[in-house]
Design a protein around this motif. Structure first.
Motif, mmCIF file in Angstrom:
data_model
loop_
_atom_site.group_PDB
_atom_site.id
_atom_site.type_symbol
_atom_site.label_atom_id
_atom_site.label_comp_id
_atom_site.label_asym_id
_atom_site.label_seq_id
_atom_site.Cartn_x
_atom_site.Cartn_y
_atom_site.Cartn_z
ATOM 1 N N GLU A 387 0.825 -1.293 0.084
ATOM 2 C CA GLU A 387 0.073 0.099 -0.003
ATOM 3 C C GLU A 387 0.911 1.295 -0.038
ATOM 4 O OE1 GLU A 387 -3.906 -1.595 2.075
ATOM 5 O OE2 GLU A 387 -2.491 -0.561 3.418
ATOM 6 N N HIS A 388 2.166 1.035 0.361
ATOM 7 C CA HIS A 388 3.038 2.515 0.545
ATOM 8 C C HIS A 388 4.354 2.079 -0.138
ATOM 9 C CE1 HIS A 388 0.042 4.054 3.279
ATOM 10 N NE2 HIS A 388 -0.014 2.779 4.101
ATOM 11 N N GLN A 389 4.336 1.889 -1.338
ATOM 12 C CA GLN A 389 5.293 1.463 -2.187
ATOM 13 C C GLN A 389 5.991 2.890 -2.283
ATOM 14 O OE1 GLN A 389 4.531 -0.354 -5.810
ATOM 15 N NE2 GLN A 389 2.613 -0.929 -4.738
ATOM 16 N N ASP A 390 5.299 4.070 -2.573
ATOM 17 C CA ASP A 390 5.723 5.194 -2.926
ATOM 18 C C ASP A 390 6.575 5.910 -1.627
ATOM 19 O OD1 ASP A 390 3.508 5.478 -1.270
ATOM 20 O OD2 ASP A 390 2.762 7.095 -2.188
ATOM 21 N N LEU A 391 5.988 5.684 -0.390
ATOM 22 C CA LEU A 391 6.831 6.090 0.717
ATOM 23 C C LEU A 391 7.975 5.339 0.986
ATOM 24 C CD1 LEU A 391 3.877 6.690 3.469
ATOM 25 C CD2 LEU A 391 5.393 8.680 2.248
ATOM 26 N N LEU A 392 8.184 4.272 0.879
ATOM 27 C CA LEU A 392 9.518 3.614 0.968
ATOM 28 C C LEU A 392 10.327 3.916 -0.176
ATOM 29 C CD1 LEU A 392 8.120 -0.255 1.745
ATOM 30 C CD2 LEU A 392 9.443 1.311 3.321
ATOM 31 N N ARG A 393 10.110 4.143 -1.392
ATOM 32 C CA ARG A 393 11.015 4.789 -2.345
ATOM 33 C C ARG A 393 11.417 6.117 -1.991
ATOM 34 N NH1 ARG A 393 14.403 6.774 -4.723
ATOM 35 N NH2 ARG A 393 14.654 6.658 -6.974
ATOM 36 N N ILE A 394 10.211 7.034 -1.684
ATOM 37 C CA ILE A 394 10.815 8.469 -1.224
ATOM 38 C C ILE A 394 11.784 8.490 -0.087
ATOM 39 C CG2 ILE A 394 9.824 10.515 -0.041
ATOM 40 C CD1 ILE A 394 7.023 9.635 -1.732
ATOM 41 N N SER A 395 11.529 7.392 0.951
ATOM 42 C CA SER A 395 12.396 7.356 1.955
ATOM 43 C C SER A 395 13.863 7.389 1.791
ATOM 44 C CB SER A 395 11.964 6.624 2.978
ATOM 45 O OG SER A 395 12.454 5.249 2.848
ATOM 46 N N VAL A 396 14.219 6.865 0.502
ATOM 47 C CA VAL A 396 15.423 6.632 0.263
ATOM 48 C C VAL A 396 16.052 7.518 -1.087
ATOM 49 C CG1 VAL A 396 15.706 4.218 1.174
ATOM 50 C CG2 VAL A 396 15.187 4.814 -1.365
ATOM 51 N N ILE A 415 9.653 -1.291 -5.864
ATOM 52 C CA ILE A 415 9.755 -1.845 -4.394
ATOM 53 C C ILE A 415 8.815 -2.989 -4.537
ATOM 54 C CG2 ILE A 415 8.775 -1.483 -1.972
ATOM 55 C CD1 ILE A 415 10.947 0.193 -2.728
ATOM 56 N N SER A 416 9.563 -4.341 -3.988
ATOM 57 C CA SER A 416 8.808 -5.427 -3.743
ATOM 58 C C SER A 416 9.322 -6.329 -2.579
ATOM 59 C CB SER A 416 9.125 -6.414 -5.109
ATOM 60 O OG SER A 416 10.603 -6.920 -5.329
ATOM 61 N N ILE A 417 8.965 -7.316 -2.312
ATOM 62 C CA ILE A 417 9.258 -8.292 -1.202
ATOM 63 C C ILE A 417 9.603 -9.432 -1.554
ATOM 64 C CG2 ILE A 417 8.346 -9.158 0.948
ATOM 65 C CD1 ILE A 417 6.438 -7.061 1.413
ATOM 66 N N PHE A 418 10.712 -9.768 -1.371
ATOM 67 C CA PHE A 418 11.314 -11.273 -1.175
ATOM 68 C C PHE A 418 10.908 -11.986 0.028
ATOM 69 C CE2 PHE A 418 14.747 -14.281 -0.216
ATOM 70 C CZ PHE A 418 14.454 -15.308 -0.998
ATOM 71 N N LEU A 556 2.787 -2.208 -10.295
ATOM 72 C CA LEU A 556 3.604 -1.728 -9.152
ATOM 73 C C LEU A 556 4.228 -0.615 -9.681
ATOM 74 C CD1 LEU A 556 5.516 -4.808 -7.805
ATOM 75 C CD2 LEU A 556 3.320 -3.783 -7.062
ATOM 76 N N LEU A 557 4.626 0.580 -8.751
ATOM 77 C CA LEU A 557 5.115 1.809 -9.182
ATOM 78 C C LEU A 557 6.483 1.505 -9.378
ATOM 79 C CD1 LEU A 557 3.765 4.083 -6.149
ATOM 80 C CD2 LEU A 557 3.085 3.869 -8.386
ATOM 81 N N ASN A 558 6.966 2.340 -10.712
ATOM 82 C CA ASN A 558 8.446 2.295 -10.977
ATOM 83 C C ASN A 558 8.900 3.723 -10.891
ATOM 84 O OD1 ASN A 558 10.965 1.780 -11.774
ATOM 85 N ND2 ASN A 558 10.346 1.251 -13.762
ATOM 86 N N LEU A 559 9.194 4.385 -9.820
ATOM 87 C CA LEU A 559 9.571 5.659 -9.592
ATOM 88 C C LEU A 559 10.990 5.707 -10.020
ATOM 89 C CD1 LEU A 559 7.393 6.616 -6.482
ATOM 90 C CD2 LEU A 559 6.977 6.785 -8.999
ATOM 91 N N ARG A 560 11.624 5.830 -11.119
ATOM 92 C CA ARG A 560 13.097 5.586 -11.389
ATOM 93 C C ARG A 560 14.040 6.532 -11.004
ATOM 94 N NH1 ARG A 560 9.653 4.011 -15.554
ATOM 95 N NH2 ARG A 560 10.308 2.099 -16.566
ATOM 96 N N THR A 561 13.626 7.784 -10.750
ATOM 97 C CA THR A 561 14.198 8.806 -10.423
ATOM 98 C C THR A 561 13.715 9.476 -8.753
ATOM 99 O OG1 THR A 561 13.409 10.887 -11.341
ATOM 100 C CG2 THR A 561 14.996 9.398 -12.492
ATOM 101 N N SER A 562 14.673 10.093 -8.240
ATOM 102 C CA SER A 562 14.195 10.583 -6.948
ATOM 103 C C SER A 562 13.051 11.576 -6.996
ATOM 104 C CB SER A 562 15.306 11.397 -6.223
ATOM 105 O OG SER A 562 16.238 10.383 -5.601
ATOM 106 N N LEU A 563 13.155 12.506 -8.190
ATOM 107 C CA LEU A 563 12.288 13.456 -8.326
ATOM 108 C C LEU A 563 10.785 12.773 -8.847
ATOM 109 C CD1 LEU A 563 14.115 16.331 -10.313
ATOM 110 C CD2 LEU A 563 13.858 15.937 -7.830
ATOM 111 N N ASP A 564 11.047 11.665 -9.348
ATOM 112 C CA ASP A 564 9.601 10.943 -9.716
ATOM 113 C C ASP A 564 8.968 10.526 -8.355
ATOM 114 O OD1 ASP A 564 10.060 11.021 -12.509
ATOM 115 O OD2 ASP A 564 11.117 9.200 -12.384
ATOM 116 N N ALA A 565 9.751 10.340 -7.440
ATOM 117 C CA ALA A 565 9.128 9.777 -6.047
ATOM 118 C C ALA A 565 8.831 11.004 -5.341
ATOM 119 C CB ALA A 565 10.412 8.961 -5.399
ATOM 120 N N ILE A 566 9.710 11.979 -5.001
ATOM 121 C CA ILE A 566 9.428 13.170 -3.887
ATOM 122 C C ILE A 566 7.972 13.557 -4.224
ATOM 123 C CG2 ILE A 566 10.437 15.196 -3.110
ATOM 124 C CD1 ILE A 566 13.302 14.175 -4.037
ATOM 125 N N HIS A 567 7.695 13.865 -5.562
ATOM 126 C CA HIS A 567 6.473 14.451 -5.982
ATOM 127 C C HIS A 567 5.348 13.803 -5.135
ATOM 128 C CE1 HIS A 567 3.350 15.874 -8.594
ATOM 129 N NE2 HIS A 567 2.870 14.588 -8.940
#
Length: 718
Positions: A387-396, A415-418, A556-567
């Motif tokens: 539910e929060h793939q975006d926040l995990l990507r944004i956090s890094v 973001i995916s889970i193994f 799933l989200l593919n926020l390739r760059t930080s600016l794609d994510a921070i938005h």
């Protein structure tokens, strides 16, 4: 040689420092925690009522009683001065990602030419550093200077030593005059409380006793590079940006795979031992050290502890590594991608939840298929991450981490889970209604009678997964090596708190309807896994097939760059989440987004201008000087061929530098997000073009003329 640096001196210029040597027995009995004001030491110095009051704050989360502050402050001052401290500081973590400190002396004038040592409870609890010069993202105007640091009693005070004494460091939070968080620690503490409030009701349904408290635990691995300081100070790009903006690929990199876990060079081992001894004194539970994959790359890893203390310790680890390297003629590089073409550096955050009694809630036990509590909390994590793939990507997200994610053992931006084969099979069987588990893992036969049989783990590891279950914890591998881990852990704590709250409400409703807890948990785990299993992927995270499947089949989200994510940080769902659990207000969240844009812009802007300077002032003049030598070297076919090659690359570089100059001047707009996007879309490509031409020249210009230490020298001289 014409250069100030010299390969031979770089290899020889190091010493050991025997003052930091300690025997194993001394480390265990004398060194470990010796520079930390522990609860036991406070207990010996405080009256029973005062100690009980402080203990209630630390162990039960009770509000701190200000009336005990003077007594605690006196005990702190006495302890610190007995150990050589002359000053104290409120040690805090502003939104720069590093730490900050303002030192005040214990010594105060007493009149008649006399002085006395003082430290009051008021000085312990609160200080007022100037807040105007720290990033605030609009929470504070430049002329509004007032900010407060407030004592965090849940993280112990400690001593930072230097050559001529020591300073008492008091971990604190940092807030504005209006009470808004200006640091990384405050949201982390809030998220820990949110996790506690969400998880304890669930534990009560599983039979836990009243009064149980829950927090997250963390062990954060730290990767870094070491290079000889002779090279560092002759590389303006490393000095100014932390990474090499130029550098041709050397004949040998990491392709032989001989550095990983190889014998640690003596110089490096001496440095590690010194740094570890300092960390032991600060109570940092470092456990592992080894060569990493890239030449010149290493890793240190602590074992698990409370996330708040672990975050403080992570900041100290970085500081100690940087400071100690200089004693050995080395420089420690924390940048996520200091060298192109080899592994970057990350900070793998091994995260779990634990009770105050030490129970790990993500421990599957011997029979995970029957461990209802484990399956319940594991399902909550799966739900949270999906539910929060975006926040995990944004956090890094950062300009530096963008260079690392997606290759060379760093996870992709998706973001995916193994989960591993055994846990995946258990959940698949639950979903299908079969239940139980497949065959036991058994033992691994090694083919020789002299070798012992080894128990086979239930699943393999996946080094390309950003979020992997590794036996009794989840390893968030996407965090960058230079960043504070507070933001990723704040996000993890909060999203899991939200997922656990939702599943607990569902569980309570099913129990109220008369369903047995086994059946109720089974239904919840089945439904949760079925809904969110798209986030589970046990394969190769680098493959193009996975990227296609993740984005276009699984959604799933593919926020390739930080600016794609921070938005997405201030999206309504994220603002509502942080507000619901009291972790970040809308203003605090928006401020962090503004700061992330600002740091991205400034980082790339500095890189762009540094690239232009080095190309203009160092590489082009060196190439012209080499051409001058060639013009006087005759007219042979070889000379003419080399001249043509150098001239072509130099012309290409000249044109590329001109284009970069234009983009550096443009900036892209007035708003910081416009500037950040200009850096990504125009400056970075222009920098890349300059580098391509410069790296061609490095391969043809005579070494005596080349103005920069090369990868061949920096990566392999230890």
């Amino acid at each position: 040689m014409n250069h100030d640096y010299d390969v031979i001196s770089a290899a020889r210029n190091w010493i050991t420092d025997p003052t930091q040597n300690a025997t194993p027995q001394q480390i265990v009995t004398e060194v470990f925690g010796s520079d930390v004001l522990t609860l036991d030491q406070l207990k010996a110095r405080l009256s029973k009522p005062v100690y009980r009051s402080l203990q209630a704050t630390l162990e039960r989360g009770d509000t701190l009683d200000p009336s005990i502050a003077d007594t605690v402050a006196l005990a702190m001052k006495t302890w610190a001065m007995e150990r050589g401290a002359t000053h104290y500081t409120h040690w805090f973590q502003p939104l720069t990602g590093s730490t900050a400190e303002k030192h005040d002396s214990f010594v105060s004038p007493a009149g008649d030419g006399l002085a006395m040592a003082t430290f009051s409870g008021g000085e312990l609890i609160q200080a007022e550093p100037d807040a105007s010069s720290f990033p605030s993202g609009g929470l504070r105007a430049t002329f509004e200077a007032r900010g407060y640091t407030a004592w965090d009693p849940s993280s112990p005070a400690f001593l930072m030593r230097h050559a001529n004494g020591a300073t008492l460091c008091i971990p604190t939070v940092f807030a504005s005059w209006t009470g808004e968080a200006l640091d990384n620690k405050t949201p982390l503490l809030r998220s820990t409380e949110a996790l506690n409030k969400a998880v304890t009701p669930a534990l009560h349904l599983f039979g836990a006793s009243e009064g149980t408290r829950v927090g997250s635990s963390l062990g954060a691995e730290q990767e870094y590079f070491l290079i000889a300081e002779e090279y560092f100070y002759n590389r303006p790009d490393l000095v100014m940006t932390g990474r090499t903006l130029f550098g041709a690929t050397p004949p040998r990199g990491q392709e032989l795979e001989d550095h990983y876990f190889g014998a640690i060079p003596d110089r490096v081992l001496s440095f590690m031992t010194d740094a570890e001894t300092q960390m032991y004194a600060l109570g940092i539970p470092v456990k592992t050290r080894h060569n990493e994959v890239a030449p010149g790359q290493f890793e240190i890893a602590p074992i698990y502890e409370n996330s708040n203390v672990a975050a403080d310790h992570q900041q100290l680890i970085m500081q100690i590594l940087r400071n100690t390297a200089r004693k050995f003629g080395l420089v420690c590089l924390m940048h996520e991608k200091p060298f192109a073409g080899v592994n970057g550096s990350g900070k793998h955050c091994n995260w779990s939840m634990a009770t105050d009694k030490g129970e790990n809630l993500l421990e599957p036990g011997a029979t995970p298929d029957k461990n209802l509590q484990f399956l319940f909390f594991c399902s909550a994590v799966i739900k949270a991450v999906d539910e929060h793939q975006d926040l995990l990507r944004i956090s890094v997200a950062s300009a530096s981490n963008d260079h690392r994610l997606g290759a060379n053992e760093a996870p992709p931006a998706i973001i995916s889970i193994f989960l591993g084969s055994e846990l995946t099979e258990i959940l698949d069987r639950l979903e299908s209604g079969q239940g139980g588990r497949g065959p036991e893992a058994g033992f691994l036969g090694l083919g020789s009678s002299v070798l012992p049989p080894l128990p086979r783990h239930a699943g393999d590891r996946n080094r390309t997964s950003p979020f992997a279950f590794t036996g009794n914890k989840f390893e968030f591998r996407a965090a960058g090596s230079s960043q504070s881990i507070s933001m990723p852990i704040t996000v993890l704590n909060t999203i899991v708190a939200d997922a656990v709250s939702a599943l607990t409400a569902d569980l309570q409703a099913k129990l109220d309807s008369g369903l047995a807890i086994d059946d109720a948990v089974g239904e919840i785990v089945k439904a949760t896994y079925s809904k969110h299993k798209r986030i589970v992927f046990n394969g190769d995270g680098y493959s193009t097939e996975w990227h296609e499947e993740a984005e276009h089949v699984r959604g799933l989200l593919n926020l390739r760059t930080s600016l794609d994510a921070i938005h997405h940080l201030t999206d309504a769902k994220n603002a509502d989440l942080f507000s619901k659990y009291g972790v970040l207000t809308d203003r605090e969240l928006a401020a962090r987004q503004e700061i992330m844009y600002d740091i991205y812009f400034k980082t790339v802007n500095i890189e762009g201008e540094t690239t232009e300077y080095i190309a203009r002032a160092m590489i082009l003049p060196a190439s012209v000087k080499y051409l001058k030598d060639l013009y006087g070297a005759g007219s042979s076919k070889a000379v003419k061929g080399v001249i043509a090659e150098v001239e072509a690359a130099a012309d290409e570089l000249y044109e590329a530098v001109g284009a970069l100059y234009t983009q550096n001047q443009a900036l892209g707009g007035e708003e910081v997000h416009e500037k950040a996007h200009h850096m990504r879309d125009h400056v970075l490509p222009a920098m890349s073009a300059v580098r391509v031409a410069a790296d061609k020249l490095e391969k043809v210009v005579a070494e005596k003329h080349w103005p920069l230490p090369t990868y061949r020298q920096m990566l392999f001289v230890k």
